[in-house]
Design an enzyme around this catalytic site. Structure first.
Site, mmCIF file in Angstrom:
data_model
loop_
_atom_site.group_PDB
_atom_site.id
_atom_site.type_symbol
_atom_site.label_atom_id
_atom_site.label_comp_id
_atom_site.label_asym_id
_atom_site.label_seq_id
_atom_site.Cartn_x
_atom_site.Cartn_y
_atom_site.Cartn_z
ATOM 1 N N HIS A 84 0.810 -1.221 0.000
ATOM 2 C CA HIS A 84 0.000 0.000 0.000
ATOM 3 C C HIS A 84 0.838 1.265 0.000
ATOM 4 O O HIS A 84 0.374 2.344 0.357
ATOM 5 C CB HIS A 84 -1.015 -0.028 1.150
ATOM 6 C CG HIS A 84 -2.272 -0.763 0.755
ATOM 7 N ND1 HIS A 84 -2.221 -1.971 0.120
ATOM 8 C CD2 HIS A 84 -3.574 -0.449 0.864
ATOM 9 C CE1 HIS A 84 -3.459 -2.384 -0.141
ATOM 10 N NE2 HIS A 84 -4.302 -1.478 0.304
ATOM 11 N N ASP A 148 -5.875 4.919 10.053
ATOM 12 C CA ASP A 148 -7.294 5.072 9.689
ATOM 13 C C ASP A 148 -7.801 3.842 8.960
ATOM 14 O O ASP A 148 -8.934 3.414 9.140
ATOM 15 C CB ASP A 148 -7.484 6.280 8.762
ATOM 16 C CG ASP A 148 -7.200 7.576 9.471
ATOM 17 O OD1 ASP A 148 -7.190 7.576 10.715
ATOM 18 O OD2 ASP A 148 -6.990 8.587 8.788
ATOM 19 N N GLU A 260 -9.316 13.957 15.016
ATOM 20 C CA GLU A 260 -8.783 14.185 13.667
ATOM 21 C C GLU A 260 -9.482 15.409 13.084
ATOM 22 O O GLU A 260 -10.346 16.023 13.729
ATOM 23 C CB GLU A 260 -9.016 12.974 12.752
ATOM 24 C CG GLU A 260 -8.089 11.818 13.023
ATOM 25 C CD GLU A 260 -7.907 10.881 11.831
ATOM 26 O OE1 GLU A 260 -8.402 11.205 10.730
ATOM 27 O OE2 GLU A 260 -7.266 9.835 12.005
HETATM 28 P P1 FAD Z 1 4.279 -1.854 1.998
HETATM 29 O O1 FAD Z 1 3.793 -0.808 1.094
HETATM 30 O O2 FAD Z 1 4.227 -3.245 1.513
HETATM 31 O O3 FAD Z 1 5.778 -1.517 2.465
HETATM 32 C C1 FAD Z 1 6.133 -0.215 2.884
HETATM 33 C C2 FAD Z 1 7.620 -0.155 3.225
HETATM 34 O O4 FAD Z 1 7.865 -0.930 4.383
HETATM 35 C C3 FAD Z 1 8.521 -0.718 2.143
HETATM 36 O O5 FAD Z 1 9.736 -0.015 2.149
HETATM 37 C C4 FAD Z 1 8.746 -2.154 2.579
HETATM 38 O O6 FAD Z 1 9.938 -2.694 2.072
HETATM 39 C C5 FAD Z 1 8.765 -1.998 4.088
HETATM 40 N N1 FAD Z 1 8.263 -3.180 4.786
HETATM 41 C C6 FAD Z 1 7.110 -3.839 4.575
HETATM 42 N N2 FAD Z 1 6.984 -4.842 5.455
HETATM 43 C C7 FAD Z 1 8.097 -4.805 6.221
HETATM 44 C C8 FAD Z 1 8.567 -5.595 7.311
HETATM 45 N N3 FAD Z 1 7.888 -6.628 7.787
HETATM 46 N N4 FAD Z 1 9.751 -5.255 7.866
HETATM 47 C C9 FAD Z 1 10.473 -4.203 7.410
HETATM 48 N N5 FAD Z 1 10.082 -3.450 6.386
HETATM 49 C C10 FAD Z 1 8.904 -3.743 5.803
HETATM 50 N N6 FAD Z 1 -0.508 5.434 7.197
HETATM 51 C C11 FAD Z 1 -0.745 5.917 8.410
HETATM 52 O O7 FAD Z 1 0.178 6.141 9.193
HETATM 53 N N7 FAD Z 1 -2.012 6.193 8.823
HETATM 54 C C12 FAD Z 1 -3.087 5.940 8.046
HETATM 55 O O8 FAD Z 1 -4.212 6.200 8.454
HETATM 56 C C13 FAD Z 1 -2.866 5.392 6.762
HETATM 57 N N8 FAD Z 1 -3.896 5.090 5.962
HETATM 58 C C14 FAD Z 1 -3.658 4.562 4.740
HETATM 59 C C15 FAD Z 1 -4.743 4.240 3.926
HETATM 60 C C16 FAD Z 1 -4.532 3.697 2.688
HETATM 61 C C17 FAD Z 1 -5.721 3.337 1.817
HETATM 62 C C18 FAD Z 1 -3.214 3.524 2.205
HETATM 63 C C19 FAD Z 1 -2.977 2.998 0.829
HETATM 64 C C20 FAD Z 1 -2.126 3.851 2.990
HETATM 65 C C21 FAD Z 1 -2.338 4.360 4.265
HETATM 66 N N9 FAD Z 1 -1.286 4.685 5.118
HETATM 67 C C22 FAD Z 1 -1.531 5.176 6.362
HETATM 68 C C23 FAD Z 1 0.102 4.533 4.675
HETATM 69 C C24 FAD Z 1 0.660 3.181 5.106
HETATM 70 O O9 FAD Z 1 0.886 3.157 6.486
HETATM 71 C C25 FAD Z 1 1.985 2.899 4.433
HETATM 72 O O10 FAD Z 1 1.879 3.035 3.054
HETATM 73 C C26 FAD Z 1 2.458 1.509 4.778
HETATM 74 O O11 FAD Z 1 3.785 1.367 4.389
HETATM 75 C C27 FAD Z 1 1.626 0.497 4.058
HETATM 76 O O12 FAD Z 1 1.750 -0.743 4.651
HETATM 77 P P2 FAD Z 1 1.996 -2.004 3.759
HETATM 78 O O13 FAD Z 1 1.895 -3.147 4.680
HETATM 79 O O14 FAD Z 1 1.169 -2.046 2.566
HETATM 80 O O15 FAD Z 1 3.536 -1.734 3.397
#
Ligand code: FAD
Length: 510
Positions: A84, A148, A260
């Protein structure tokens, strides 16, 4: 069952590369849909071709994959949570992507620590949504600090910060973990906490995936409430909105459990304007209440109060009114509903379903911009960005709400604006209708760049949240006086710069 795969991936260097073999309990996929998905993300603006996707069963597999990649000259390894990210942060071009979701069932256990605090041990690949459901339904407990939206993994949010309306009280999610298991860029599996291998612990939190792959996290829990009173109130003036929001987040005694806010267009546009505010579909937004002096945008403060089924309605009313009564919002522009706690925490799922139906969730790009802006400069930011640059809206929420620096441990790798205790998160969550894709995406990306450029050239005290830079010069500016610490951490925990290449901070060294 143990699967032996040999050779498991081939280095893509111009000389033909090195072939290696490892045996892992999980699987390694070198083509097809899994590899294609791993080369994309929610942002939908980047796409690369990884060499292989590893679906590990646990830390041993991850450690073996990292060690095998280390034997090559150029292979990189990206942990992918739920993909994400917006700007390719979880991608590895020509490298290995570790699909952390394959470990999501690992570790789950709820316990009580020595000081009596309940906790859950969870996998780094677990989705927050699943943790919520399990903790509440099986134990009536819940994590204290959320995002969120909950379709995100623990490792993904802990690598950034993890913020929402509880952050003012408990700090971000990175402040609500007490132990981690991590596989470093050397392939070592290490347990860490604030007292054991503390340097690794604080490096990894907010570390943008640069120092290690989180395989297990111990998350602090608290008793889950049954119900939530969810309230929105509207302001015409930004300084009145910020005064009330700052008062609420600074209360030492009773305050709301969630605070918020967002900016919306002063008009009847169903995506950006008045209709986005009422919580109950039966409610309507009485625009006659808006003062004539109001400008192009209005502000909404969103708060929530937890309570139990056994609480009397009058007690909940009294608690809510004691706080609401102190706020200076526009009379008549107050909206509220009572929902279950789980419904409240999963509130964004409704928007997700609606966006999926319109084709703006999976199919369309999301040129989002997230920033932290210090209280010192937030009015200036409002005047230029909200009131001028995005005064027609961004096709989705424009969040703005305050947080307290004192709730953030400065030993983690997260960077914040430099001045004062209060700073704001600003999130421009742009949704692009599929039929207007190419034009609007380019326009949005340019506008995001303009906003960042305006911040830099006007000396705004800000940091990108979920940062995205391409040159080391920009990263250097982003980290400021924390840059040398970040580089030092990298040299200790991932000296060959093998991890999370999609962040584009360091170059892989042979
Ligand atoms: P990914 O996109 O898969 O990875 C993000 C980064 O973390 C990459 O660099 C990856 O290599 C690294 N990573 C992933 N897993 C690990 C692991 N286990 N160990 C070490 N590194 C790792 N953020 C907020 O703070 N608050 C919010 O309310 C919020 N709402 C969101 C809503 C939506 C619809 C979206 C798309 C994003 C939102 N985000 C929010 C942002 C979100 O927290 C970050 O984009 C987060 O990185 C997404 O998590 P993911 O598991 O998909 O990570």
């Amino acid at each position: 069952m143990i699967a032996y795969i040999e050779p498991f991936f081939r280095d893509n260097d111009p000389d033909g590369g090195l072939s290696m073999s490892i045996d892992i309990k999980g699987t390694i996929i070198c083509g097809g849909a899994a590899v294609e998905i791993a080369g994309k993300d929610f942002g939908g603006m980047n796409s690369v071709k990884p060499l292989a996707v590893v679906r590990p069963t646990g830390p041993e597999d991850i450690s073996r994959a990292v060690k095998a990649a280390l034997l090559s000259d150029s292979l990189t390894v990206a942990a992918r949570g739920n993909g994400h990210s917006i700007n390719g942060q979880a991608m590895s071009e020509g490298g290995v992507v570790i699909d952390m979701r394959s470990t999501e069932e690992n570790h789950f256990q709820v316990g009580i620590s020595g000081d009596g605090a309940p906790f859950a041990d969870v996998s780094g690949g677990a989705l927050w949504e699943d943790i919520l459901k399990r903790c509440v339904s099986e134990y009536s407990l819940a994590p204290r600090s959320w995002t969120d939206y909950l379709g995100l993994t623990v490792g993904g949010t802990l690598s950034n910060a993890g913020v929402s309306g509880q952050t003012f009280r408990y700090g971000p999610q990175t402040e609500n973990v007490t132990e981690l298991d991590v596989v470093t860029g050397k392939g070592d599996a290490v347990s860490c906490s604030p007292t054991e291998n503390s340097d690794l612990f604080f490096s990894v939190l907010g570390g943008l995936g640069q120092f290690g792959i989180i395989t297990r996290a111990r998350i602090l829990l608290q008793p889950a409430p049954d119900m939530v009173r969810w309230i929105r109130v509207v302001y015409a003036e930004f300084d009145e909105f910020t005064r009330d929001a700052e008062w609420l987040v600074s209360q030492e005694g009773e305050s709301f459990d969630y605070v918020e806010g967002f900016v919306f267009v002063n008009g009847e546009d169903s995506i950006n304007g008045w209709p986005t505010v009422p919580l109950d579909p039966e409610d309507w937004f009485d625009s006659d209440r808006i003062p004539r002096s109001a400008g192009s945008v209005l502000y909404c403060l969103e708060v929530a109060l937890h309570y139990r089924d056994s609480d009397r309605k009058s007690t909940v009313d009294t608690r809510a009114e004691r706080l609401i009564g102190r706020l200076g919002f526009i009379e008549g522009l107050r909206f509220e509903i009572d929902v279950t706690y789980v419904e409240f925490i999963l509130r964004v799922n409704r928007s997700e379903a609606a966006a999926k139906a319109k084709g703006t969730w999976d199919e369309a790009p999301h040129p989002w911009l997230n920033l932290f802006v210090s209280k010192r400069d937030i009015s200036k930011f409002d005047r230029t960005v909200f009131k001028e640059l995005v005064s027609d809206g961004v096709g989705g929420p424009m969040l703005v709400y305050p947080m307290l620096r004192s709730r953030w441990d400065n030993r983690t790798s997260v960077v914040l604006p430099e001045e004062g205790d209060i700073f704001y998160i600003v999130a421009l969550l742009r949704f692009v209708p599929p039929h207007r894709k190419p034009y609007l995406v380019e326009k949005s990306v340019i506008q995001n760049r303009e906003i960042v450029h305006w911040c830099v050239s006007n000396g705004i005290d800000f940091k990108l949240y979920l940062p995205h830079y391409k040159s080391q010069e920009d990263w250097f500016r982003h980290f400021g006086n924390r840059w040398s610490r970040f580089v030092d951490r990298k040299s200790r925990f991932d000296p060959r710069a093998i991890l999370s290449p999609g962040q584009k901070i360091f170059k892989r060294t042979p």
